[in-house]
Design a protein around this motif. Structure first.
Motif, mmCIF file in Angstrom:
data_model
loop_
_atom_site.group_PDB
_atom_site.id
_atom_site.type_symbol
_atom_site.label_atom_id
_atom_site.label_comp_id
_atom_site.label_asym_id
_atom_site.label_seq_id
_atom_site.Cartn_x
_atom_site.Cartn_y
_atom_site.Cartn_z
ATOM 1 N N ILE A 108 -7.005 1.092 4.461
ATOM 2 C CA ILE A 108 -5.818 1.816 3.992
ATOM 3 C C ILE A 108 -5.826 2.030 2.487
ATOM 4 C CG2 ILE A 108 -4.359 1.134 5.927
ATOM 5 C CD1 ILE A 108 -3.140 -1.029 4.155
ATOM 6 N N GLU A 109 -6.674 1.320 1.772
ATOM 7 C CA GLU A 109 -6.777 1.542 0.327
ATOM 8 C C GLU A 109 -7.606 2.781 0.001
ATOM 9 O OE1 GLU A 109 -5.053 -0.039 -1.835
ATOM 10 O OE2 GLU A 109 -4.283 -1.547 -0.437
ATOM 11 N N ARG A 136 0.815 -1.212 0.000
ATOM 12 C CA ARG A 136 0.000 0.000 0.000
ATOM 13 C C ARG A 136 0.848 1.261 0.000
ATOM 14 N NH1 ARG A 136 -1.545 4.068 -0.598
ATOM 15 N NH2 ARG A 136 -3.457 5.144 0.052
ATOM 16 N N PHE A 137 1.934 1.236 0.735
ATOM 17 C CA PHE A 137 2.726 2.445 0.888
ATOM 18 C C PHE A 137 3.996 2.440 0.042
ATOM 19 C CE2 PHE A 137 0.183 2.364 4.806
ATOM 20 C CZ PHE A 137 -0.405 3.616 4.705
ATOM 21 N N TYR A 172 3.303 3.435 11.721
ATOM 22 C CA TYR A 172 2.551 2.701 10.701
ATOM 23 C C TYR A 172 2.656 1.186 10.880
ATOM 24 C CZ TYR A 172 1.618 6.966 8.090
ATOM 25 O OH TYR A 172 1.169 8.216 7.711
ATOM 26 N N GLY A 202 -8.951 4.988 2.660
ATOM 27 C CA GLY A 202 -8.918 6.002 3.708
ATOM 28 C C GLY A 202 -10.227 6.134 4.466
ATOM 29 N N TYR A 217 -3.436 7.919 10.664
ATOM 30 C CA TYR A 217 -2.678 7.563 9.457
ATOM 31 C C TYR A 217 -2.914 8.608 8.365
ATOM 32 C CZ TYR A 217 -1.411 2.660 10.532
ATOM 33 O OH TYR A 217 -0.865 1.520 11.040
ATOM 34 N N ASP A 218 -1.880 8.904 7.641
ATOM 35 C CA ASP A 218 -2.014 9.618 6.372
ATOM 36 C C ASP A 218 -1.871 8.564 5.280
ATOM 37 O OD1 ASP A 218 -1.848 11.073 4.057
ATOM 38 O OD2 ASP A 218 -0.174 12.339 4.680
ATOM 39 N N CYS A 219 -3.013 8.160 4.700
ATOM 40 C CA CYS A 219 -2.992 7.052 3.741
ATOM 41 C C CYS A 219 -2.318 7.423 2.431
ATOM 42 C CB CYS A 219 -4.421 6.554 3.487
ATOM 43 S SG CYS A 219 -5.134 5.715 4.918
ATOM 44 N N ASP A 220 -1.984 8.690 2.262
ATOM 45 C CA ASP A 220 -1.261 9.131 1.066
ATOM 46 C C ASP A 220 0.218 9.395 1.363
ATOM 47 O OD1 ASP A 220 -3.570 9.104 -0.563
ATOM 48 O OD2 ASP A 220 -4.189 11.041 0.260
#
Length: 347
Positions: free
Chosen positions: A54-55, A28-29, A175, A57, A158-161
């Motif tokens: 997490i995909e 994802r990250f 994370y 947000g 979390y910052d999903c980006d």
């Protein structure tokens, strides 16, 4: 009048969504296989459950929803009706709102009313602090049956980006360390109830002149565009201090109760991460603190879900604890360095 002996009647827990492994986080990250190997080697936690997809947000479960699920399971397991509860204490580091307090939202959903409620703002030691408050209030005789809740939804931060390869270590580690969840326990002042006595609870702030090892911000309209990170972890300081504080807590509990190390059947150690838990257990064994005690851990499967963790350990311990057997649990908060612990005995 004799001080009542407080019993733990039951424990209920709740996790959001399916387990998320290290490989899923890496995909994802945008991290490579070496990063996944680093997590396995230096953190040691294999899975965590997240209340955020997490995909996308999107939030899939709220703290109050998890607290209601855990509380309902605890009540049903204890055979206690909501109207029999006359005290509710909750601990969390991540309340849904500043007001109303999440504990009161949970009570409303469970059908609990006209009771004393308390919400404690605290990190990983908060669950033990909540047990301590309930334990003391039940001992006064003013209350008979308490519901104690602990939980956190840390994935909200979390910052999903985010580009993890650009984050400093004090933000990157969040994370992989944390997960989400909630737990609850029903406590009773009825000496004939249940099979487990909460013999002792101990919490101490020991952070005088020590920098915070962890921070978590709360942003309002005025400062929500601040460049301060939402959460940080000084993992090096935590690696140094937490094993030391765990050893101190263990010996303080043993001394208070006049128990010998060999009297302890089960050890519920702090659950920061899989690797840290192993280090703590090895240290406690090496100093003679809990030689022979069976470890009760869950962090490799649940992730560090903060105030929920003690309840996941308690759930496992209560299944095993036989009459006459003893258990000690330890929780350490690194935000301003709080030592917390408790002792159980099968009856």
């Amino acid at each position: 009048m004799d001080t009542p002996h407080i019993r733990i009647l039951s424990v209920g827990t709740a996790l959001p969504g399916p387990p998320v492994d290290n490989a899923a986080l890496a995909r994802r990250f945008g991290m490579d296989a070496l990063w996944e190997q680093w997590v396995d080697a230096f953190i040691g936690t294999r899975h965590r459950h997240l209340a955020v997809d997490i995909e996308t947000g999107e939030i899939g479960a709220s703290l109050s929803e998890l607290g209601v699920e855990a509380g309902r399971r605890a009540l049903e397991s204890a055979g206690v009706r909501p109207e029999e509860i006359d005290l509710v204490v909750m601990a969390t580091a991540t309340p849904e709102q500043l007001m109303p307090a999440t504990v009161n939202v949970i009570c409303d959903a469970l059908g609990i009313d006209d009771v004393a409620t308390y919400q404690l703002q605290s990190g990983c030691s908060g669950a033990v602090q909540a047990l301590d408050v309930a334990h003391q209030l039940l001992q006064t005789g003013r209350h008979r049956t308490a519901l104690v809740i602990g939980g956190d939804v840390l994935a909200r931060f979390y910052d999903c980006d985010a580009r993890l390869d650009r984050l400093p270590p004090d933000q990157l580690v969040n994370y992989v360390l944390f997960g989400d969840g909630a737990g609850a326990a029903v406590l009773s002042a009825d000496a004939s109830a249940g099979r487990c006595e909460l013999v002792s609870v101990r919490t101490r702030l020991t952070g005088l002149n020590r920098p915070a090892g962890a921070t978590m911000e709360w942003f309002g309209p005025v400062d929500r565009d601040s460049d301060r990170p939402a959460a940080t972890e000084d993992y090096k300081a935590i690696e140094k201090r937490v094993p030391e504080m765990s050893e101190e807590t263990l010996h303080e509990l043993l001394d208070d109760l006049d128990w010998r190390p060999e009297d302890v059947t089960y050890l519920l150690p702090p659950q920061l991460s899989g690797r840290m838990t192993r280090r703590i257990v090895e240290r406690l064994g090496a100093v003679g603190g809990a030689v022979g005690a069976e470890e009760v851990s869950c962090v490799n499967e649940t992730g560090n879900n903060a105030n929920a963790l003690v309840f996941f350990q308690l759930e496992r311990a209560l299944e095993r604890l036989a009459p006459g057997e003893r258990a000690i649990g330890i929780a350490i908060e690194s935000s301003k360095w709080i030592k917390a612990g408790f002792a159980l005995e099968g009856v």
